[in-house]
Design a protein around this motif. Structure first.
Motif, short mmCIF file in Angstrom:
data_model
loop_
_atom_site.label_atom_id
_atom_site.label_comp_id
_atom_site.label_asym_id
_atom_site.label_seq_id
_atom_site.Cartn_x
_atom_site.Cartn_y
_atom_site.Cartn_z
N TYR A 92 13.10 6.44 -19.12
CA TYR A 92 13.14 8.00 -17.87
C TYR A 92 13.54 7.28 -17.46
O TYR A 92 14.63 8.94 -17.00
N GLU A 94 16.82 7.85 -19.00
CA GLU A 94 17.72 9.45 -19.70
C GLU A 94 17.33 10.66 -19.74
O GLU A 94 17.96 11.45 -19.36
N LYS A 95 15.85 10.53 -18.79
CA LYS A 95 15.29 11.74 -18.85
C LYS A 95 15.86 12.50 -16.90
O LYS A 95 16.23 13.61 -17.31
N LYS A 96 16.14 11.69 -16.90
CA LYS A 96 16.08 12.37 -15.32
C LYS A 96 17.87 12.86 -15.39
O LYS A 96 18.44 13.79 -14.54
N TYR A 99 17.37 16.14 -18.70
CA TYR A 99 15.22 16.67 -18.56
C TYR A 99 15.58 17.22 -17.03
O TYR A 99 14.87 18.32 -17.51
N TYR A 100 15.24 16.08 -15.99
CA TYR A 100 14.71 16.51 -14.95
C TYR A 100 15.42 16.68 -14.34
O TYR A 100 15.97 16.53 -13.40
N LYS A 240 17.67 16.38 -25.56
CA LYS A 240 17.38 15.91 -24.02
C LYS A 240 17.89 16.86 -23.43
O LYS A 240 16.81 16.80 -22.62
N CYS A 241 17.69 17.95 -23.13
CA CYS A 241 18.10 19.07 -22.60
C CYS A 241 16.77 20.62 -22.95
O CYS A 241 17.70 21.00 -23.57
#
Length: 313
Positions: A92, A94-96, A99-100, A240-241
């Motif tokens: 999560y 890493e996604k912050k 990604y998000y 990732k992005c």
């Protein structure tokens, strides 16, 4: 960058022959050979496992993926990835980071292909775009078929702001002193700046898939008048992005269309990559149209040029 996959016996024989004059003296245990070409270390093990190490490992790996597919009815070897145990919290976090977020991402295609241009795209993706892109199945272009890319990218470009730079073969061949990483740095910088001029985007990060050290990236741009510097470099950025993934897909879409244009002009299907298949095709084209045709459709500093033209000298 490390890429590992298993190859079949027929591809194994081709690889042994190809690297016969590039082998290192010392060979790791259980290896058939270890060779070095263009900064990439290639190790072939008795088990059939092939390992490619180095910043440009993807170029060499893709060449042998193409060969494997050609010799084995289109079957592409699966890359073996080391399992990394991550907690849900780590995933999560890493996604912050990538990604998000609202991001500008840039990615390129064509750098490992003998025929066709280099295409770089920068795109802007907001957090609100995530559901739309997830529904389309947006991923790295390497993981989607050309048919799927041709299907979904027209939908992406209607919604996602982007800027694409096509660096033609004639432009590329006009600067033979450039190394590929310098070419990529110049084109990424140009694509990002061109996109950001269109609108005042509210982005959190500008992200590039790391193909060289940041110090070297900016070193390649020392002659440029305008350099965008607030960049986040990360490996496997397309995974990732979402903005990098979109840029990867759009670049691939444009590249496919450019290859199709070349194919139409030659009345023949131009192969992608830089494998032996490409060499054989190149020989036929040179025999039909002469060596000068390569300046318009190929990257002349690739080793393929010597193999294609040596019989004509």
């Amino acid at each position: 960058m490390v890429i590992v996959f298993k190859i079949s016996d027929n591809t194994k024989d081709k690889m042994i022959d190809y690297y016969s004059d590039k082998r290192r003296e010392k060979t790791p245990p259980y290896a058939v050979f270890q060779a070095e070409e263009g900064g990439t270390i290639i190790t072939l093990y008795e088990s059939g496992k092939a390992m490619f190490q180095g910043i440009s490992a993807d170029v060499d790996a893709n060449m042998w993926r193409d060969m494997e597919a050609h010799l084995n009815n289109g079957k592409i070897p699966e890359e073996k990835k080391k399992k990394e145990k991550k907690t849900n919290e780590e995933i999560y976090e890493e996604k912050k980071k990538y990604y998000y977020i609202n991001s500008v991402g840039s990615d390129e295609v064509g750098t490992g292909d003998y025929f066709g241009p280099i295409v770089v795209t920068a795109s802007f993706v907001t957090k609100d775009d995530i559901p739309f892109l997830e529904e389309l199945g947006v991923k790295d272009s390497k993981k989607l078929t050309d048919q799927k890319i041709l299907e979904i990218v027209p939908k992406i470009i209607k919604k996602i702001p982007y800027e694409t730079i096509i660096y033609t073969n004639e432009e590329y061949n006009h600067h033979p002193e450039y190394n590929m990483n310098k070419v990529k740095a110049i084109l990424h910088n140009k694509a990002i700046l061109s996109l950001l001029k269109k609108e005042n985007f509210n982005y959190d990060k500008v992200i590039i898939d790391q193909f060289c050290y940041p110090k070297n990236y900016f070193g390649y741009l020392k002659e440029s008048n305008n350099v965008f510097r607030k960049i986040t470099f990360t490996t496997k950025a397309e995974d990732k992005c979402l903005s990098v993934a979109c840029s990867s897909l759009i670049s691939r879409y444009v590249f496919i269309n450019e290859i199709n244009k070349i194919s139409k002009s030659l009345n023949a299907n131009v192969p992608k990559g830089a494998s032996i298949i490409v060499d054989e095709f190149g020989k036929k084209i040179v025999k039909k149209y002469g060596k000068k045709i390569l300046n318009k459709i190929a990257k002349l500093n690739f080793k393929n040029t010597d193999k294609i033209t040596k019989e004509e000298n």
